[in-house]
Design a protein around this motif. Structure first.
Motif, PDB file in Angstrom:
ATOM      1  N   SER A 256       3.888  48.539  35.785  1.00 29.58           N
ATOM      2  CA  SER A 256       2.868  47.610  35.285  1.00 29.58           C
ATOM      3  C   SER A 256       2.291  48.048  33.953  1.00 29.58           C
TER       4      SER A 256
ATOM      5  N   GLN B 120      10.856  43.969  31.048  1.00 28.87           N
ATOM      6  CA  GLN B 120      11.651  43.114  31.925  1.00 28.87           C
ATOM      7  C   GLN B 120      11.052  41.713  32.007  1.00 28.87           C
ATOM      8  N   LEU B 121      11.857  40.830  32.535  1.00 27.10           N
ATOM      9  CA  LEU B 121      11.438  39.457  32.690  1.00 27.10           C
ATOM     10  C   LEU B 121      10.282  39.391  33.693  1.00 27.10           C
ATOM     11  N   GLY B 122       9.249  38.660  33.310  1.00 26.34           N
ATOM     12  CA  GLY B 122       8.069  38.542  34.166  1.00 26.34           C
ATOM     13  C   GLY B 122       6.936  39.447  33.748  1.00 26.34           C
TER      14      GLY B 122
ATOM     15  N   LYS C 288       5.119  44.535  25.461  1.00 27.55           N
ATOM     16  CA  LYS C 288       5.340  43.903  26.764  1.00 27.55           C
ATOM     17  C   LYS C 288       5.420  44.975  27.835  1.00 27.55           C
TER      18      LYS C 288
ATOM     19  N   GLU D 270      -2.344  42.286  30.546  1.00 26.77           N
ATOM     20  CA  GLU D 270      -1.333  42.367  29.504  1.00 26.77           C
ATOM     21  C   GLU D 270      -1.688  43.493  28.533  1.00 26.77           C
TER      22      GLU D 270
END
Length: 826
Positions: free
Chosen positions: A228, A278-280, A273, A190
């Motif tokens: 990523s 995006q989602l995920g 993020k 992350e």
């Protein structure tokens, strides 16, 4: 991609510049197959195919179009030397998924040589990073597997070397070649704010879009592969006050005119993020603490328009009498206030200054207050900011005004003298009781009280002055002497009858004026000299005068000869009229033979009243001088000395004579001292008439040993009683037999001395022995000499010695025992 198992088989063959390959996949959808095929074709065209030599040993460059599938490498067999042959090894990089969690080793790819006919004649080996520990190869089939889970963030690729050898001969069938196994990234990290949490500030009242701070998040994933590592920023908490740019992370203000006085601290929560938001995607957060800094956007304001103060009239000048305060909601230097009194009623009596700690205005009294003169004062005070911000001039004037009313309170005050101090003068020797001045004090209160005066005893310890308690007149109490004390400082106390505790004190300086009571005197020297070769009119000495009186300005001294000496033919006085005079020679030459010195009387007078004068006598000695006037000698004896003998030689001769005389005197004194020491062994033994000699006497026939006349005259002994420490002088007296009539005198003398010592309380406790060189023949005990004792001691009776007291006890016992022994022998 984690958890998905790929089994891929790529067969690449290169013949006559034609490529053919086959692909097998399990568990892969058709869209994925189409995308992989297209990616492989593009990779061949742009990175490793037609445009890149196959024999390159450098690791291929990666791009977004790199294939993710595993490859089977096929090696072509050998050709004859005359044929043009391509290399059998066709290398590319292999890929392995990171964080693989499968139960079986992860299949990576396959090595194959066209020499290998599938009969087990070729052996494959693997060398390099992780060979045998991370990566394994089947030496028969050439299959490569990863036996451990890999982390791309720890090591992104591994460099290995492949070798195909003949299993029988052990010789290489293909040259050793190097290839790379690259760890294919997955989104497993992350974004992180390495510098958080953040602290920032922005001025209050800033417009929308004002820059606050830029934050930055770092993602450890591969930024060259997929999304990523592509980070997007957003605000989770802190809206609608602030906004953030999603790409750059710059934070700006979102609302205008945020007021620090309303809210000063803001806490903003920022999220970063990956996967482009995006989602995920994975996310990380940080906190930004934003403070609104102060600007001078608020003027000072008085909380009320009128301030009332009460001040006693006895308040000392310079003391604070009250405080007022204006309120400024700003902070720090923007809240600093300056107070000023608006010119008006109290401008001359009061002042105001700012307390830097509390920002209050302190009112200061500049002049004394008097309730009887004025009971109230009214004036205005203005408060304004010290530091102004021109951006907020439109807000209005940054100052405020308030009214101050001061009521003066009546206080019972001490009397007030008419002057702050007094100066008086008095002549010395003024009669006692003479008034020299007066002081005046008044009670200025409404109910005026009489005043009484007194002298502060500490200022007049000698009681030289007195003061009238009612009138305040000051008079002398003693005769004053300016020469002893020229100035006095006394203090007068004034007190009210109604309240004696209220006192005032004033200083008085009394100067004692001089009276011309001392005549002037000629100052030193009182003796001068004149050369024998002096000429008439020659000044031989300048004289001056001094007066013990305090000389007023302009006082003059005059010099002259006395009236009876005005006809002096030797010398005269020339007065220079500047308090000095010169002694002037009157004749040609002086002679020391005729007169050694002259006495010149000089009269000096002062100019004060009454005029005082004195006469001093100046001694003028005649001296021999050289042609330049330098004195050579002033002694009369020098006239008769030989001309060729200098003064130094005379002094040397005198010194030699003095030294010789001293030596002679010392020699004589030493000889006499030695003679005295031979006659007396102890100078300190001064007991009663005990004289000890070292030499033995000559017996009864020796008449020179002692002066018997001293024993016959007791008065002489009494007169010489205090000089027993002096050695007796040896006198040569003719030996003679004393007459019988002197025996009683000797007995009386001994008895008298015996009684004196018996009655003396200070006499020593021991016996004192007095030895005499001669006893008279008429003595009762006759002679005590041992010379004739053999023939005469039998005829003597010594019992009378017991009657002489305890001092003769030992002698009586001695002769008494001898007498008894003689009787026994007889």
């Amino acid at each position: 991609m984690v958890g998905r198992k790929y089994i891929s088989n790529w067969i690449l063959q290169h013949r006559n510049k034609c490529w053919c390959f086959s692909y097998q996949a399990e568990g892969t959808s058709f869209p994925m197959l189409t995308r992989n095929c297209l990616s492989l074709l593009l990779w061949f065209l742009f990175d490793g195919g037609l445009l890149t030599p196959l024999h390159s040993q450098q690791p291929p460059q990666t791009s977004a179009f790199k294939q993710k599938e595993n490859v089977i490498i096929t090696m072509l067999g050998r050709r004859s030397a005359a044929q043009r042959v391509k290399r059998g090894w066709v290398w590319n990089q292999f890929f392995v998924l990171e964080e693989y969690m499968g139960s079986e080793p992860q299949y990576i790819g396959k090595l194959h040589s066209d020499v290998d006919k599938g009969i087990g004649s070729v052996k494959y080996t693997l060398l390099g990073d992780g060979a045998g520990t991370i990566f394994t190869i089947d030496d028969t089939t050439g299959d490569i597997h990863a036996i451990k889970s890999l982390d791309r963030e720890e090591k992104p690729f591994y460099t290995l070397r492949a070798q195909a050898v003949d299993i029988v001969t052990g010789k290489p069938v293909e040259p050793e070649s190097e290839f790379i196994i690259k760890v294919q990234d997955i989104n497993d990290n992350e974004p992180k704010f390495l510098d958080g949490p953040y602290v920032a500030s922005v001025p209050e009242m800033s417009p929308v879009g004002a820059y606050v701070l830029q934050v930055k998040a770092t993602d450890a994933d591969d930024p060259t592969y997929g999304n990523s590592a592509r980070v997007v920023y957003s605000i989770l908490q802190g809206q609608p006050y602030f906004s953030i740019d999603p790409k750059t992370g710059v934070i700006r203000t979102a609302l205008p005119n945020m007021d620090r006085e309303v809210k000063e601290q803001y806490q903003v929560l920022i999220q970063a993020k990956d996967m482009g938001g995006q989602l995920g995607g994975l996310a990380g957060t940080t906190t930004v603490n934003i403070t609104l800094t102060d600007v001078n956007d608020n003027p000072p304001r008085f909380p009320k328009s009128i301030f009332h103060l009460k001040v006693p009239e006895s308040s000392p000048v310079g003391s604070p009498i009250g405080r007022i305060r204006a309120v400024d909601p700003d902070f720090g230097r923007n809240a600093e206030i300056e107070y000023n009194i608006v010119p008006g009623d109290g401008g001359n009596l009061f002042d105001i200054r700012t307390d830097n700690d509390t920002q209050e205005g302190i009112l200061i009294l500049k002049k004394p207050l008097d309730f009887e003169t004025k009971k109230a004062y009214t004036f205005k005070v203005e408060a304004s900011n010290v530091y102004l911000d021109h951006h907020f001039n439109s807000v209005g004037p940054f100052k405020d005004t308030a009214t101050v009313k001061i009521n003066v309170l009546d206080v019972d005050e001490p009397p007030v003298f008419s002057k702050p101090f007094y100066t008086m003068e008095v002549y010395e020797d003024t009669p006692v009781g003479t008034i020299i001045g007066a002081v005046t004090a008044q009670d200025l209160d409404i109910g005026s009280s009489p005043v009484r005066y007194s002298i502060d005893a500490r200022s007049d310890m000698d009681n030289n002055f007195s003061v009238d308690a009612i009138e305040g007149t000051i008079a002398t109490n003693e005769l004053l002497d300016r020469e002893s004390n020229a100035q006095f400082n006394i203090s007068i106390i004034a007190s009210k009858i109604s309240n004696p505790q209220l006192k005032s004190l004033v200083k008085i300086i009394i100067n004692v004026l001089d009276v011309n009571e001392f005549p002037p005197e000629v100052t030193v020297p009182y003796e001068t000299s004149v050369c024998e070769n002096a000429k008439p009119g020659q000044i031989i000495q300048i004289i001056g005068a001094a007066d013990r009186d305090m000389s007023p300005a302009g006082q003059r001294f005059s010099f002259r000869l006395p009236p009876d000496g005005s006809t002096n033919s030797n010398f005269t006085i020339h007065d220079y009229k500047n308090n000095s005079a010169g002694i002037e020679a009157q004749r040609q030459g002086y002679s020391r033979k005729q007169k050694e010195f002259y006495l010149l009387p000089v009269v000096v007078e002062d100019s004060s009243y009454p005029i005082q004068s004195s006469t001093s006598t100046l001694t003028i000695r005649v001296c021999r001088c050289d042609s330049r006037g330098v004195i050579l000698s002033c002694n009369v004896e020098a006239i008769f000395l030989p001309v060729g003998l200098s003064t130094g030689a005379l002094i040397a001769i005198l010194l030699c004579i003095i030294i010789l005389l001293v030596i002679v005197v010392l020699y004589v004194a030493l000889r006499r001292q030695k003679k005295k020491d031979a006659l007396m062994t102890s100078k300190e033994d001064i007991r009663d008439n005990v004289i000890h000699y070292d030499d033995e006497g000559g017996g009864e026939e020796d008449t020179q040993a002692f002066d018997i006349g001293a024993l016959r005259n007791p008065k002489v002994i009494e007169d010489n009683k205090g000089r027993r420490d002096i050695k007796p002088e040896l006198l040569c007296l003719p030996r003679q037999k004393p007459p019988a009539e002197y025996n009683s005198d000797i007995r009386d003398f001994i008895s008298e001395r015996l009684q004196e010592h018996d009655m003396d309380p200070n006499a020593p406790p021991y016996d004192s022995l007095a030895t005499y060189a001669y006893e008279g023949s008429g003595s009762v005990a006759e002679s005590l000499s041992s010379i004739e004792s053999l023939s005469m001691e039998a005829d003597h009776d010594y019992d009378f010695l017991s009657d002489f007291g305890p001092r003769f006890k030992s002698l009586a016992e001695l002769f008494g025992e001898e007498h008894d022994n003689t009787d026994k022998i007889t």
